[in-house]
Design an enzyme around this catalytic site. Structure first.
Site, PDB file in Angstrom:
ATOM      1  N   GLY A   1     -10.201  -1.007   3.251  1.00 14.59           N
ATOM      2  CA  GLY A   1      -8.918  -1.424   2.671  1.00 14.59           C
ATOM      3  C   GLY A   1      -7.792  -1.196   3.650  1.00 14.59           C
ATOM      4  CG  LEU A   2      -7.958  -2.181   7.419  1.00 17.92           C
ATOM      5  CD1 LEU A   2      -8.491  -3.067   8.537  1.00 17.92           C
ATOM      6  CD2 LEU A   2      -7.502  -0.833   7.988  1.00 17.92           C
TER       7      LEU A   2
ATOM      8  CB  VAL B   1       1.209  -0.801   3.272  1.00 15.94           C
ATOM      9  CG1 VAL B   1       2.236   0.166   3.824  1.00 15.94           C
ATOM     10  CG2 VAL B   1       1.733  -2.212   3.362  1.00 15.94           C
TER      11      VAL B   1
ATOM     12  CB  VAL C   1      -9.715  -1.025  -2.561  1.00 15.10           C
ATOM     13  CG1 VAL C   1     -10.450  -1.204  -1.249  1.00 15.10           C
ATOM     14  CG2 VAL C   1     -10.551  -0.165  -3.502  1.00 15.10           C
TER      15      VAL C   1
ATOM     16  CB  SER D   1       2.028  11.448  -3.081  1.00 18.25           C
ATOM     17  OG  SER D   1       3.392  11.160  -3.275  1.00 18.25           O
TER      18      SER D   1
ATOM     19  N   GLY E   1       3.928   7.287   0.163  1.00 20.86           N
ATOM     20  CA  GLY E   1       4.153   5.901   0.601  1.00 20.86           C
ATOM     21  C   GLY E   1       3.685   5.680   2.030  1.00 20.86           C
TER      22      GLY E   1
ATOM     23  CE  LYS F   1       0.080   9.826  -5.732  1.00 25.35           C
ATOM     24  NZ  LYS F   1       0.686   8.721  -6.397  1.00 25.35           N
TER      25      LYS F   1
ATOM     26  CG  HIS G   1       3.218  13.253  -7.448  1.00 27.70           C
ATOM     27  ND1 HIS G   1       3.462  11.892  -7.282  1.00 27.70           N
ATOM     28  CD2 HIS G   1       3.910  13.873  -6.476  1.00 27.70           C
ATOM     29  CE1 HIS G   1       4.268  11.718  -6.253  1.00 27.70           C
ATOM     30  NE2 HIS G   1       4.540  12.912  -5.733  1.00 27.70           N
ATOM     31  CG  ASN G   2       2.404   8.610  -9.296  1.00 28.51           C
ATOM     32  OD1 ASN G   2       2.378   9.423  -8.375  1.00 28.51           O
ATOM     33  ND2 ASN G   2       2.017   7.365  -9.150  1.00 28.51           N
TER      34      ASN G   2
ATOM     35  CD  GLU H   1       6.964   8.329  -7.651  1.00 25.74           C
ATOM     36  OE1 GLU H   1       6.052   8.948  -7.078  1.00 25.74           O
ATOM     37  OE2 GLU H   1       7.019   7.086  -7.683  1.00 25.74           O
ATOM     38  CE1 TYR H   2       6.144   5.669 -12.523  1.00 24.72           C
ATOM     39  CE2 TYR H   2       6.984   4.759 -14.572  1.00 24.72           C
ATOM     40  CZ  TYR H   2       6.184   4.650 -13.456  1.00 24.72           C
ATOM     41  OH  TYR H   2       5.417   3.528 -13.275  1.00 24.72           O
TER      42      TYR H   2
END
Ligand code: 6PG
Length: 488
Positions: free
Chosen positions: A12-13, A15, A77, A131, A133, A185, A188-189, A192-193
């Site tokens: 899975g390439l 970003v 992916v 995490s 980005g 995770k 965590h998200n 984040e929200y």
């Protein structure tokens, strides 16, 4: 062509995948890469991977054969069916003790299922939250691995090397079995929200209740970033507010007030409901995004129901600004306390031994919610005994007491001016509910009891009716029998 077996394979390439591949390679790990669409692999090899110890594979068998054994394969992916599909294709090509790591934002329930299925096939499966980005993946993400503990010695050095560091401590620690890594995770998200929503509400108050312009708001966030609120999200908000469009107007005024979501915040809120954890702030943050999506309806409603009140006089601005700072900080404390409550409750149910102090540490850098006060949370979990809830920890108690009056003032401002502040205010309502020894639920219970009695007496009435009807039928048929016999 170099045929030395690669240390790790990455599928899975996109970003995240391509940046993580480069990061791994920077730290001396050779890689093989595979992407379903080969043109992307070709592009990656011709551009970013030039001159590096990275091999490309056109097919999965070729990819698998390029890897040192036991194989370590990282999947980057899209979460969901694609993960199952790739695992299915890989399985016939793998040997016992090979390792598969899913680095996507997978639902932890899927991760638990995959871990169970693959354990039965002697493949070590790891679900790893990643995490930070693009930037984090490239230069140091926060990594949250969990699943087959047998895999940890083989992958620890590699991932601790590429992870972000705080004072030399890597933001990558083993979290536990099954879906625990992806669970952490997910939380965590959710946090984040919550953080993003709180900041958005603070901006809205500054703009509409205090009448500030965007440069003044940017300055305020930059100043706040030097203090207790220091964090990545406060920092980027200051930068965002300062940005101008080509015509010189603030860029944020050109961005539609309609927020998307990929679903991890929703999962957190749903999970909290399933585990009976009052995760009110994150829930409100998810609802706020949903309400934001109804742009046309909101525009129509504003014409019918009226809009905001005029801003407060300029001389009151500074006092209110200080109050908004305290509200933001206090609500954030509540949000993290709720997030840890959720993890503690889920860990009990799933039999995980989550290392809470380490979780606070591995969120201190690399990830989206990185902030100064995660060090204080780590300290709370090091106390003996560990407080029942972060809100009862001495640090939290003092901070909340100091912030409380400003918090109330900011929420009152929002209410009076008609500026929506669901996260700031629901956090305050939770705080007041949490510290309330005599709550209002006695009234709820009394109402429930009353309704229960109503229900019982309702049943009595129904049963009476039934018996009366049966009696009446008997009388009726007896009468009919008599009448029939008479007639006869
Ligand atoms: C991260 C982020 C990243 C992304 C989330 C939320 O830790 O790097 O959490 O995973 O920001 O998927 O995205 P949405 O706001 O689009 O739901």
């Amino acid at each position: 062509m170099d045929t030395t077996p690669s240390n790790i394979g990455l599928i899975g390439l996109g970003v995240m995948g391509s940046n993580l591949a480069l990061n791994l390679n920077d730290h001396g790990y050779s890689l093989s890469v595979y992407n379903r669409t080969y043109t992307l692999t070709e592009h990656f090899m011709a551009q970013q991977a030039q001159g590096r110890t990275i091999q490309a594979a056109q097919t999965l068998p070729e990819f698998v054969n390029q890897l040192a054994q036991p194989r370590i394969i990282m999947l980057m992916v899209t979460a969901g069916r694609a993960v199952d599909a790739v695992i299915e294709q890989l399985l016939p090509l793998l040997n016992s003790n090979d390792i598969i790591i899913d680095g996507g934002n997978s639902n932890y329930k899927d991760t638990t299922r995959r871990w169970q299925e693959l354990t039965a096939k002697a493949i070590h499966f790891v679900g790893m939250g990643v995490s930070g980005g693009e930037e984090g993946a490239r230069h140091g993400p926060s990594l949250m691995p969990g699943g087959a503990v047998e895999a940890w010695p083989a992958i620890r050095d590699m991932f601790q090397a590429v992870a972000a560091k705080v004072d030399g401590v890597p933001c990558c620690q083993w979290l536990g079995e099954g879906g625990s890594g992806h669970y952490v995770k997910m939380v965590h998200n959710g946090i984040e929200y919550g953080d993003m929503q709180l900041i958005a509400e603070a901006c809205h108050l500054m703009q509409h209740a205090l009448g500030m312009d965007f440069d003044a708001m940017a300055d305020t966030f930059a100043a706040w970033n030097q203090g207790k609120l220091e964090s990545y999200l406060i920092d980027i908000t200051s930068q965002i507010l300062r940005q101008k469009d080509v015509d010189g107007s603030p860029l944020v005024t050109k961005i539609l007030d309609r927020a998307g979501q990929k679903g991890t915040g929703l999962w957190t809120a749903q999970d909290a409901l399933e585990h009976a954890v009052p995760l009110t702030l994150i829930g409100e943050a998810v609802h706020a995004r949903m309400l934001s999506a109804r742009k046309d309806e909101r525009v129509a409603a504003s014409l019918i129901l009226g809009g905001l009140e005029a801003p407060v006089p300029a001389e009151q601005r500074q006092a209110y600004l200080d109050a908004i700072h305290d509200a933001l900080y206090a609500a954030k404390l509540v949000s993290y306390a709720q997030g840890f409550m959720l993890m503690q409750t889920a860990a009990k149910q799933y039999g995980w031994q989550l290392p809470y102090g380490d979780i606070a540490l591995l969120w201190r850098a690399g990830c989206i919610i990185r902030s100064r006060f995660l060090g204080d949370i780590k300290a709370s979990f090091e106390r003996e005994p560990v407080p029942q809830n972060l809100l009862q920890d001495p640090f939290f108690v003092v901070e909340l007491q100091q912030a409380a009056s400003g918090w109330r003032k900011a929420v009152a401002l929002a209410v009076m001016q008609g500026v929506p502040a669901p996260a700031l205010s629901s956090a305050l309502a939770f705080f007041d509910g949490y510290r309330c020894a005599d709550g209002s639920a006695n009234i709820l219970q009394a109402q429930r009891d009353f309704l229960g009695r109503m229900a019982i007496s309702g049943w009595i009435v129904i049963l009476r009716c039934i018996f009366t009807r049966i009696g009446a039928l008997r009388l009726h048929s007896a009468h009919r029998v008599r009448r029939s016999s008479y007639e006869l």
